[in-house]
Design an enzyme around this catalytic site. Structure first.
Site, PDB file in Angstrom:
ATOM      1  N   GLU A   1       0.800  -1.234   0.000  1.00 60.02           N
ATOM      2  CA  GLU A   1       0.000   0.000   0.000  1.00 60.02           C
ATOM      3  C   GLU A   1       0.836   1.289   0.000  1.00 60.02           C
ATOM      4  O   GLU A   1       0.646   2.185   0.811  1.00 60.02           O
ATOM      5  CB  GLU A   1      -0.957  -0.009   1.211  1.00 60.02           C
ATOM      6  CG  GLU A   1      -1.897  -1.209   1.196  1.00 60.02           C
ATOM      7  CD  GLU A   1      -2.761  -1.315   2.451  1.00 60.02           C
ATOM      8  OE1 GLU A   1      -2.879  -0.328   3.195  1.00 60.02           O
ATOM      9  OE2 GLU A   1      -3.300  -2.422   2.696  1.00 60.02           O
TER      10      GLU A   1
ATOM     11  N   ASN B   1       2.135  -5.177  -3.109  1.00 57.77           N
ATOM     12  CA  ASN B   1       0.758  -5.500  -2.739  1.00 57.77           C
ATOM     13  C   ASN B   1      -0.043  -4.230  -2.471  1.00 57.77           C
ATOM     14  O   ASN B   1       0.446  -3.303  -1.817  1.00 57.77           O
ATOM     15  CB  ASN B   1       0.774  -6.374  -1.473  1.00 57.77           C
ATOM     16  CG  ASN B   1      -0.572  -6.984  -1.137  1.00 57.77           C
ATOM     17  OD1 ASN B   1      -1.179  -7.658  -1.957  1.00 57.77           O
ATOM     18  ND2 ASN B   1      -1.077  -6.722   0.082  1.00 57.77           N
TER      19      ASN B   1
ATOM     20  N   HIS C   1     -10.458  -6.340  -1.496  1.00 53.79           N
ATOM     21  CA  HIS C   1     -11.459  -6.256  -0.412  1.00 53.79           C
ATOM     22  C   HIS C   1     -12.696  -5.620  -1.034  1.00 53.79           C
ATOM     23  O   HIS C   1     -12.910  -4.421  -0.959  1.00 53.79           O
ATOM     24  CB  HIS C   1     -10.932  -5.399   0.749  1.00 53.79           C
ATOM     25  CG  HIS C   1      -9.815  -6.034   1.514  1.00 53.79           C
ATOM     26  ND1 HIS C   1      -9.998  -7.161   2.287  1.00 53.79           N
ATOM     27  CD2 HIS C   1      -8.507  -5.719   1.614  1.00 53.79           C
ATOM     28  CE1 HIS C   1      -8.835  -7.510   2.841  1.00 53.79           C
ATOM     29  NE2 HIS C   1      -7.922  -6.653   2.444  1.00 53.79           N
TER      30      HIS C   1
ATOM     31  N   GLU D   1      -6.047 -10.767  -0.878  1.00 55.04           N
ATOM     32  CA  GLU D   1      -6.773 -10.553   0.391  1.00 55.04           C
ATOM     33  C   GLU D   1      -8.286 -10.560   0.154  1.00 55.04           C
ATOM     34  O   GLU D   1      -9.030  -9.785   0.697  1.00 55.04           O
ATOM     35  CB  GLU D   1      -6.342  -9.242   1.048  1.00 55.04           C
ATOM     36  CG  GLU D   1      -4.851  -9.114   1.266  1.00 55.04           C
ATOM     37  CD  GLU D   1      -4.441  -7.889   2.052  1.00 55.04           C
ATOM     38  OE1 GLU D   1      -5.327  -7.227   2.634  1.00 55.04           O
ATOM     39  OE2 GLU D   1      -3.234  -7.578   2.102  1.00 55.04           O
TER      40      GLU D   1
ATOM     41  N   ASP E   1     -12.087 -10.753   0.042  1.00 58.17           N
ATOM     42  CA  ASP E   1     -13.308 -10.950   0.801  1.00 58.17           C
ATOM     43  C   ASP E   1     -14.376 -10.071   0.147  1.00 58.17           C
ATOM     44  O   ASP E   1     -14.064  -9.128  -0.569  1.00 58.17           O
ATOM     45  CB  ASP E   1     -13.174 -10.662   2.299  1.00 58.17           C
ATOM     46  CG  ASP E   1     -12.479  -9.338   2.627  1.00 58.17           C
ATOM     47  OD1 ASP E   1     -11.896  -9.232   3.733  1.00 58.17           O
ATOM     48  OD2 ASP E   1     -12.512  -8.403   1.795  1.00 58.17           O
TER      49      ASP E   1
HETATM   50  O1  G3I Z   1      -3.004  -8.154  19.618  1.00 56.92           O
HETATM   51  C1  G3I Z   1      -3.834  -7.093  20.083  1.00 56.92           C
HETATM   52  C2  G3I Z   1      -4.538  -7.502  21.383  1.00 56.92           C
HETATM   53  O2  G3I Z   1      -3.569  -7.636  22.408  1.00 56.92           O
HETATM   54  C3  G3I Z   1      -5.588  -6.458  21.776  1.00 56.92           C
HETATM   55  O3  G3I Z   1      -6.303  -6.943  22.903  1.00 56.92           O
HETATM   56  C4  G3I Z   1      -6.549  -6.265  20.587  1.00 56.92           C
HETATM   57  C5  G3I Z   1      -7.633  -5.260  20.885  1.00 56.92           C
HETATM   58  O4  G3I Z   1      -7.081  -3.963  20.818  1.00 56.92           O
HETATM   59  O5  G3I Z   1      -5.800  -5.815  19.428  1.00 56.92           O
HETATM   60  C6  G3I Z   1      -4.879  -6.816  19.007  1.00 56.92           C
HETATM   61  O6  G3I Z   1      -4.157  -6.353  17.883  1.00 56.92           O
HETATM   62  C7  G3I Z   1      -4.989  -6.180  16.731  1.00 56.92           C
HETATM   63  C8  G3I Z   1      -4.440  -7.090  15.612  1.00 56.92           C
HETATM   64  O7  G3I Z   1      -5.174  -6.863  14.389  1.00 56.92           O
HETATM   65  C9  G3I Z   1      -4.539  -8.569  15.985  1.00 56.92           C
HETATM   66  O8  G3I Z   1      -5.891  -8.927  16.103  1.00 56.92           O
HETATM   67  C10 G3I Z   1      -4.872  -4.722  16.292  1.00 56.92           C
HETATM   68  O9  G3I Z   1      -5.504  -3.917  17.272  1.00 56.92           O
HETATM   69  C11 G3I Z   1      -5.592  -4.541  14.979  1.00 56.92           C
HETATM   70  O10 G3I Z   1      -5.405  -3.215  14.481  1.00 56.92           O
HETATM   71  C12 G3I Z   1      -5.001  -5.516  13.930  1.00 56.92           C
HETATM   72  O11 G3I Z   1      -5.759  -5.340  12.736  1.00 56.92           O
HETATM   73  C13 G3I Z   1      -5.175  -5.961  11.577  1.00 56.92           C
HETATM   74  C14 G3I Z   1      -4.891  -4.836  10.559  1.00 56.92           C
HETATM   75  O12 G3I Z   1      -4.457  -5.384   9.311  1.00 56.92           O
HETATM   76  C15 G3I Z   1      -3.811  -3.925  11.055  1.00 56.92           C
HETATM   77  O13 G3I Z   1      -2.630  -4.657  11.213  1.00 56.92           O
HETATM   78  C16 G3I Z   1      -6.178  -6.958  11.007  1.00 56.92           C
HETATM   79  O14 G3I Z   1      -6.314  -8.072  11.883  1.00 56.92           O
HETATM   80  C17 G3I Z   1      -5.694  -7.440   9.647  1.00 56.92           C
HETATM   81  O15 G3I Z   1      -6.659  -8.297   9.026  1.00 56.92           O
HETATM   82  C18 G3I Z   1      -5.459  -6.239   8.729  1.00 56.92           C
HETATM   83  O16 G3I Z   1      -4.973  -6.710   7.511  1.00 56.92           O
HETATM   84  C19 G3I Z   1      -4.716  -5.688   6.505  1.00 56.92           C
HETATM   85  C20 G3I Z   1      -3.523  -6.162   5.693  1.00 56.92           C
HETATM   86  O17 G3I Z   1      -2.419  -6.353   6.562  1.00 56.92           O
HETATM   87  C21 G3I Z   1      -3.211  -5.171   4.577  1.00 56.92           C
HETATM   88  N1  G3I Z   1      -4.397  -4.965   3.732  1.00 56.92           N
HETATM   89  C22 G3I Z   1      -5.581  -4.517   4.470  1.00 56.92           C
HETATM   90  C23 G3I Z   1      -5.924  -5.537   5.571  1.00 56.92           C
HETATM   91  C24 G3I Z   1      -7.174  -5.133   6.284  1.00 56.92           C
HETATM   92  O18 G3I Z   1      -6.959  -3.923   6.989  1.00 56.92           O
END
Ligand code: G3I
Length: 368
Positions: A166, A213, A249, A277, A279
């Protein structure tokens, strides 16, 4: 011994930070069509290219249904979060490979491909990195060291990498500046950080396939143009790039013409094409509590999943078909539910990892 330690670390990690899913009001599970008696189609044997899924190590460790669907239906894995800086490089001088190693070891044991996501991204970086005070030389060595260390750690085990994720905004401009839409990398290292990131990744593992990507190629012609011009520039300069990821997405109303235009224009670069990715949501990221998993929505979702499979097979030459990866396994795991804080059902499997009509849309699109 290593596995026992790893298992304990993961167990503790899993207890501490199980993937947070927003609690959604229980919905009646969709009508699930049983497989045809005698001949059960599954994704990985119906497709003539890898069928992947983005996964979470704590769910892989703790949820048997999750694990079983991954094993039964897929032959490629993407690390959803476990290889991002926030997870794998929690402080300047420490690396945490626990979650990613668990996924990679699982893949090696089950002869599955692993796609590493992602070496550089503007978003969700750890606080220490966002506050890092070094000059451009210090930032360059930080970027290089991370890439050499992480790619080197998985050399020979991780087939391919999202090297940069991105880098462009929806206007086709290189993300820059310190806002959430900006990028620490271009701000500190200049526009050409992308080329050097690919070179460092190739240096760390010359056999790895290296991808750019992004999302939005299907709805933003200016972003699509920017990505194509980046690819063309890297190819001209003989910078190692092997593939491009279209995240897709998308939603039940996404324009197929835009999807097909993106696939054919990016296939024309000669790179491997990864729908990385996939969905299909109902809300198009708009908060709308009235959306339900209605039969109409379910059928519309099935139709677009089917169309994406047919378009990919029609427009991407077999030698360039890197594969199709769904982002998360079942609706209950979807990033969308916490991202938009409401019900969504974007995946081929429901909250209990049962096949939805969308699943059968994929099968039909892979067969017709
Ligand atoms: O691990 C912490 C946990 O300790 C805490 O209790 C919880 C609640 O705050 O958060 C947890 O971390 C989260 C993590 O996902 C694991 O679940 C982060 O807050 C959350 O921001 C993170 O979101 C991920 C996001 O990328 C940001 O990294 C999503 O799961 C993930 O599906 C998403 O994936 C992205 C791709 O990398 C790039 N393309 C877009 C896609 C969707 O946004």
């Amino acid at each position: 011994m290593k596995k026992i330690v790893l298992f304990i670390c993961l167990l503790l990690a899993a207890i501490a930070c199980k993937k947070s899913n927003v609690s959604v009001t229980p919905v009646t599970p969709p009508v699930v069509q049983p497989p045809v008696a005698g001949v059960e189609d599954i994704l990985k044997t119906t497709a003539t290219f890898p069928m992947g899924v983005a996964i979470d190590p704590s769910l892989l460790l703790n949820n048997k249904k999750y694990r079983d669907v991954i094993l039964k239906e897929h032959n490629s894995l993407t690390t959803e979060n476990a290889m991002k800086w926030q997870a794998i490089h929690p402080s300047e001088n420490s690396y945490n490979y626990g979650g990613a190693d668990y996924i990679v070891d699982f893949a090696v044991e089950n002869k599955m491909r692993v796609h590493g996501h992602t070496l550089l991204w503007h978003a969700y970086n750890p606080t220490w990195l966002n506050n890092y005070k070094g000059d451009s030389t210090a930032f360059e060595s930080l970027m290089k060291k991370h890439i050499l260390e992480v790619v080197g750690h998985y050399k020979g085990k991780v087939t391919s990498w999202d090297v940069v994720n991105e880098a462009f905004d929806d206007r086709g401009s290189l993300r820059k500046g310190s806002t959430t839409e900006g990028s620490i990398w271009s701000t500190k290292l200049g526009n050409d950080y992308i080329a050097r990131a690919f070179q460092y990744a190739a240096e760390a593992d010359p056999k790895a396939l290296l991808f750019y990507n992004d999302y939005g190629q299907e709805y933003s012609p200016s972003k699509l143009r920017a990505i194509i011009s980046l690819i063309t520039d890297l190819q001209k300069r003989k910078i190692p790039i092997h593939g491009v990821g279209l995240q897709f997405h998308i939603n039940i109303n996404s324009d197929i013409a835009g999807i097909e235009s993106a696939l054919s224009q990016l296939a024309a670069t000669g790179l491997k094409i990864h729908i990385s990715e996939l969905d299909v949501n109902f809300s198009n990221f708009q908060k709308n509590a009235s959306i339900t998993f209605s039969d109409a929505n379910s059928m519309a979702q099935k139709k677009i999943y089917k169309q994406v499979m047919k378009s990919y097979r029609k427009l991407v030459p077999p030698a360039q078909q890197f594969g199709i990866t769904c982002w998360n396994v079942g609706d209950a795991d979807s990033w969308l539910r916490s991202a938009i804080q409401q019900n969504e059902w974007p995946l081929p499997f429901d909250d209990n990892y049962l096949r939805k009509p969308a699943y059968f849309g994929i099968i039909e699109g892979l067969k017709e």
